[in-house]
Design a protein around this motif. Structure first.
Motif, PDB file in Angstrom:
ATOM      1  N   UNK A   1     -26.316 -77.814  -8.894  1.00 34.26           N
ATOM      2  CA  UNK A   1     -26.600 -78.309 -10.592  1.00 34.26           C
ATOM      3  C   UNK A   1     -26.297 -79.456 -10.921  1.00 34.26           C
ATOM      4  N   UNK A   2     -25.127 -79.968 -10.426  1.00 34.13           N
ATOM      5  CA  UNK A   2     -24.554 -81.306 -10.520  1.00 34.13           C
ATOM      6  C   UNK A   2     -25.453 -82.547  -9.889  1.00 34.13           C
ATOM      7  N   UNK A   3     -25.708 -82.306  -8.618  1.00 36.12           N
ATOM      8  CA  UNK A   3     -26.618 -82.971  -7.771  1.00 36.12           C
ATOM      9  C   UNK A   3     -27.879 -83.342  -8.345  1.00 36.12           C
TER      10      UNK A   3
ATOM     11  N   UNK B   1     -26.658 -89.112  -2.763  1.00 36.36           N
ATOM     12  CA  UNK B   1     -27.400 -88.985  -1.491  1.00 36.36           C
ATOM     13  C   UNK B   1     -27.681 -87.696  -1.456  1.00 36.36           C
ATOM     14  N   UNK B   2     -27.072 -86.570  -1.710  1.00 33.68           N
ATOM     15  CA  UNK B   2     -27.723 -85.380  -1.691  1.00 33.68           C
ATOM     16  C   UNK B   2     -28.958 -85.172  -2.622  1.00 33.68           C
ATOM     17  N   UNK B   3     -29.000 -85.999  -3.779  1.00 29.77           N
ATOM     18  CA  UNK B   3     -30.176 -85.977  -4.475  1.00 29.77           C
ATOM     19  C   UNK B   3     -31.377 -86.495  -3.780  1.00 29.77           C
ATOM     20  N   UNK B   4     -31.079 -87.070  -2.820  1.00 30.86           N
ATOM     21  CA  UNK B   4     -32.281 -87.795  -1.980  1.00 30.86           C
ATOM     22  C   UNK B   4     -32.568 -86.862  -0.697  1.00 30.86           C
ATOM     23  N   UNK B   5     -31.819 -85.813  -0.710  1.00 29.97           N
ATOM     24  CA  UNK B   5     -32.145 -84.969   0.302  1.00 29.97           C
ATOM     25  C   UNK B   5     -31.288 -85.370   1.708  1.00 29.97           C
TER      26      UNK B   5
END
Length: 363
Positions: free
Chosen positions: A76-78, A194-198
């Motif tokens: 959720x934070x990502x 970074x995680x938000x971009x996969x």
């Protein structure tokens, strides 16, 4: 007998040099009790008319990092952080792990530096960008059309850190400690972005995205004519990511849509914003956004502590551009690669501005 032309002749460069050589900064001008600001601080009409554009009441996104290491809450934070980076380019984080004492101490330390007697500050006044420690008014003083109403203490923390003994004693310990805290927060935020971009959480770290760090302690003293100048003119940050802490004096505004949003100082909050380089590297997924600081009409100085994060600047021929993992036939690169030499030349060749690197690299 002087003619009218001679009476009104004005040597811009001469005035700038006299101000710079006085080594008093805008803090010294403010303390001298002047009621009108020097002509070279007066902004062009288009800047002044835009200052009067009404700011909206919206607030930048606020993100709570308290459960960042929880498998349940982290996704959720990502999502929140990547959404904020895509739509706002600015957000504020709370429960970021930096002790309140450290937040207070760095503000107090930077304020103490700027409030030293003029002759004490003046001994450290030097204009030498790009390395070591620099205290001066306006980084781009000789490159800008009009000067802004602020002074800065600048300390390079990496990759070639300033000598600790060169950092002013009045805030030396606080600056060194703040660098450690800011880096920790930036690392956490970069993992989430970074995680938000996969991508893998450690992708940005692996690419050395905090290998170049610049600390700045800004002071925006009282300005007797705040409607004629600015604290810092509208610009985007050139780097990857910026971590900002401010005291309780208002002034920061962020461009959102067609309007300007006032960023209320939030005690214990840290402001994060996306820089031009990250917009390019994320292939336009994350946005760098214009922001500015209004000239300070309060008798109390506005203090802000900024840490800029960038890829390692030592290898000038190293090339950066949209990450290959983010590209596909459906999503081709919208920017070309750039070298650190190109990055540096773009920054140091002119006044601070908005997205000039991004525009230059568009395919």
């Amino acid at each position: 007998m002087a003619t009218g032309d001679e009476t009104f002749s004005y040597d811009h460069m001469k005035e700038l040099k006299e101000f710079d050589n006085s080594k008093i900064g805008v803090k010294g001008l403010s303390e001298s009790g002047i009621t009108t600001i020097p002509v070279f601080f007066i902004q062009p009409p288009e800047t002044l008319s835009d200052l009067k554009s009404s700011s909206t009441c919206t607030e930048i996104p606020l993100i709570d990092l308290s459960n960042v290491n929880s498998d349940l809450h982290r996704p959720k934070i990502v999502e929140q952080i990547s959404e904020a980076a895509r739509t706002w380019g600015f957000f504020q984080v709370i429960n970021h792990g930096v002790p309140v004492l450290a937040l207070d101490e760095i503000i107090v330390g930077i304020k103490a530096f700027h409030e030293q007697p003029t002759e004490v500050r003046g001994k450290q006044y030097v204009r030498e960008e790009g390395r070591g420690v620099m205290y001066a008014s306006n980084n781009d003083l000789y490159r800008s059309k009009a000067a802004s109403w602020y002074d800065s203490l600048q300390v390079w923390m990496a990759p070639e850190p300033a000598k600790v003994e060169d950092i002013p004693a009045v805030c030396r310990r606080e600056v060194v400690e703040w660098d450690m805290h800011a880096k920790k927060v930036a690392t956490t935020v970069m993992e989430l972005l970074s995680q938000g971009l996969g991508l893998e959480p450690g992708k940005f770290d692996e690419l050395g995205f905090s290998d170049t760090r610049l600390f700045m302690g800004h002071c925006y003293p009282y300005c007797p004519q705040p409607d004629l100048t600015v604290g810092i003119k509208s610009h985007t940050d050139y780097g990857l990511l910026t971590v900002l802490l401010q005291n309780q004096v208002h002034g920061l505004q962020v461009k959102h849509g067609d309007g300007w949003v006032n960023v209320k100082p939030l005690r214990e909050g840290l402001i994060i914003n996306i820089g031009d380089s990250l917009q390019i590297i994320s292939n336009g997924e994350y946005k760098s956004v214009e922001h500015r600081v209004l000239a300070n009409s309060s008798k109390e100085s506005r203090i802000s502590v900024v840490e800029f994060f960038q890829v390692d600047k030592r290898n000038e021929s190293c090339s950066y551009g949209p990450l290959p993992e983010l590209l596909s036939p459906e999503k081709p690169a919208i920017y070309r690669n750039f070298t650190m030499r190109e990055f540096q030349e773009n920054f140091y060749s002119k006044e601070i501005d908005s997205k000039s690197l991004v525009e230059k690299l568009k395919l």
